[in-house]
Every structure is written in structure tokens, then in C-alpha cells.
Motif scaffolding. Sequence first.
Motif, PDB file in Angstrom:
ATOM      1  N   LYS A  62       0.844  -1.188   0.000  1.00  0.00           N
ATOM      2  CA  LYS A  62       0.000   0.000   0.000  1.00  0.00           C
ATOM      3  C   LYS A  62       0.888   1.251   0.000  1.00  0.00           C
ATOM      4  O   LYS A  62       2.054   1.209   0.388  1.00  0.00           O
ATOM      5  N   LEU A  64       0.846   3.697   1.984  1.00  0.00           N
ATOM      6  CA  LEU A  64       1.261   3.991   3.357  1.00  0.00           C
ATOM      7  C   LEU A  64       2.514   3.210   3.767  1.00  0.00           C
ATOM      8  O   LEU A  64       3.359   3.723   4.494  1.00  0.00           O
ATOM      9  N   THR A  65       2.666   1.984   3.269  1.00  0.00           N
ATOM     10  CA  THR A  65       3.810   1.141   3.627  1.00  0.00           C
ATOM     11  C   THR A  65       5.129   1.819   3.262  1.00  0.00           C
ATOM     12  O   THR A  65       6.035   1.927   4.094  1.00  0.00           O
ATOM     13  N   GLN A  68       5.743   5.111   5.276  1.00  0.00           N
ATOM     14  CA  GLN A  68       6.216   4.859   6.638  1.00  0.00           C
ATOM     15  C   GLN A  68       7.642   4.319   6.652  1.00  0.00           C
ATOM     16  O   GLN A  68       8.363   4.514   7.626  1.00  0.00           O
ATOM     17  N   GLN A  75      -1.049   9.298  11.856  1.00  0.00           N
ATOM     18  CA  GLN A  75      -2.358   9.241  11.217  1.00  0.00           C
ATOM     19  C   GLN A  75      -3.447   9.112  12.266  1.00  0.00           C
ATOM     20  O   GLN A  75      -3.212   8.647  13.371  1.00  0.00           O
ATOM     21  N   GLY A  78      -7.234   6.658   9.800  1.00  0.00           N
ATOM     22  CA  GLY A  78      -6.887   6.378   8.414  1.00  0.00           C
ATOM     23  C   GLY A  78      -6.424   7.586   7.622  1.00  0.00           C
ATOM     24  O   GLY A  78      -6.012   7.457   6.473  1.00  0.00           O
ATOM     25  N   ILE A  80      -3.773  10.705   7.090  1.00  0.00           N
ATOM     26  CA  ILE A  80      -2.415  11.114   7.452  1.00  0.00           C
ATOM     27  C   ILE A  80      -2.466  12.540   7.982  1.00  0.00           C
ATOM     28  O   ILE A  80      -2.973  13.441   7.321  1.00  0.00           O
ATOM     29  N   GLY A 108      -7.714   5.790   0.160  1.00  0.00           N
ATOM     30  CA  GLY A 108      -6.815   6.235   1.219  1.00  0.00           C
ATOM     31  C   GLY A 108      -5.441   5.588   1.067  1.00  0.00           C
ATOM     32  O   GLY A 108      -5.303   4.534   0.437  1.00  0.00           O
ATOM     33  N   ALA A 109      -4.438   6.192   1.659  1.00  0.00           N
ATOM     34  CA  ALA A 109      -3.065   5.691   1.555  1.00  0.00           C
ATOM     35  C   ALA A 109      -2.918   4.295   2.151  1.00  0.00           C
ATOM     36  O   ALA A 109      -2.029   3.546   1.765  1.00  0.00           O
ATOM     37  N   ASN A 110      -3.797   3.936   3.074  1.00  0.00           N
ATOM     38  CA  ASN A 110      -3.741   2.607   3.683  1.00  0.00           C
ATOM     39  C   ASN A 110      -4.484   1.557   2.853  1.00  0.00           C
ATOM     40  O   ASN A 110      -4.485   0.381   3.200  1.00  0.00           O
ATOM     41  N   GLN A 111      -5.106   1.976   1.736  1.00  0.00           N
ATOM     42  CA  GLN A 111      -5.843   1.051   0.865  1.00  0.00           C
ATOM     43  C   GLN A 111      -5.281   0.998  -0.552  1.00  0.00           C
ATOM     44  O   GLN A 111      -5.407  -0.007  -1.231  1.00  0.00           O
TER      45      GLN A 111
END
Length: 128
Positions: A62, A64-65, A68, A75, A78, A80, A108-111
Motif C-alpha cells: 500500500k 502507506l507502507t 512509513q 495518522q 486512516g 495522514i 486512502g493511503a492505507n488502501q
Amino acid sequence: MTINKKVSTVITATILTFTLAGCSNNKSTQTKKNNQISVTYTLKDNKKTLDSKTVKVNKKAKVLTGLQKAWKVKQTKGFITSIDGHSQNPKKKIYWTYTINGKWAQKGANQQVVNNKDKVKFTLAKVK
């Protein structure tokens, strides 16, 4: 079986064992490399570039990975709120947004999944 044949058999078995172990080690290293992709992340504050890094992540990672992996990220629910100490300011309507390869992200950055050689740009700016 003579002593020479026993020694020869032991030596052959030992060489074969180390050869096979070496091959399997290389194969797992090669598989790990093939499972990695490179993604370039850029941080901007309005139009000013703050930083840019190319990060290696696993396939199907993702957004976000990698973010980070490169910087300290905070965040909430969900969303940032801070990257590398640069925080959004909801009172002034200043938020982090991002694009992938110049297009606004739809998730979203996590998806959102990244692909090899994607260019992800996070911008801290006033949202109208």
C-alpha cells in the motif's frame, strides 16, 4: 566397502549437501528480490519540495507502507496528519493530499496499492 570408498562417499555427500544448500539460498534471495518493487515518494509543502526518496516495498504494498518506510508518519482514523514533522492544520484547512503518477488518488493511503516505478507525491496545502 573399503576405507577409500567410505571417505570418497562422505566427501561426495558433503559437497552435494553444501552445493544444494547454496543453490537454495540463492533461490530464496532471488525470490525476495523479484518480490520487491521501487516506488518514488515526494513530499511537498505547497509548491516547495521538502524531500524525495525511492523506496523498495513488496509487490501489492500500500502507499502507506512505503511512506512509513521513508519517514515518520502520524495518522488518525486512516487519515495522514503528519509526515516527517510537517503537520496538517484543520483550522486553516491545510491537509495532506496525494497523487500517483500525476492523478489524484481514489483511495486512502492505507488502501491504495502501488506498482513498480510509481511516483507518489504527497502535498501539504490548503484544500478549498
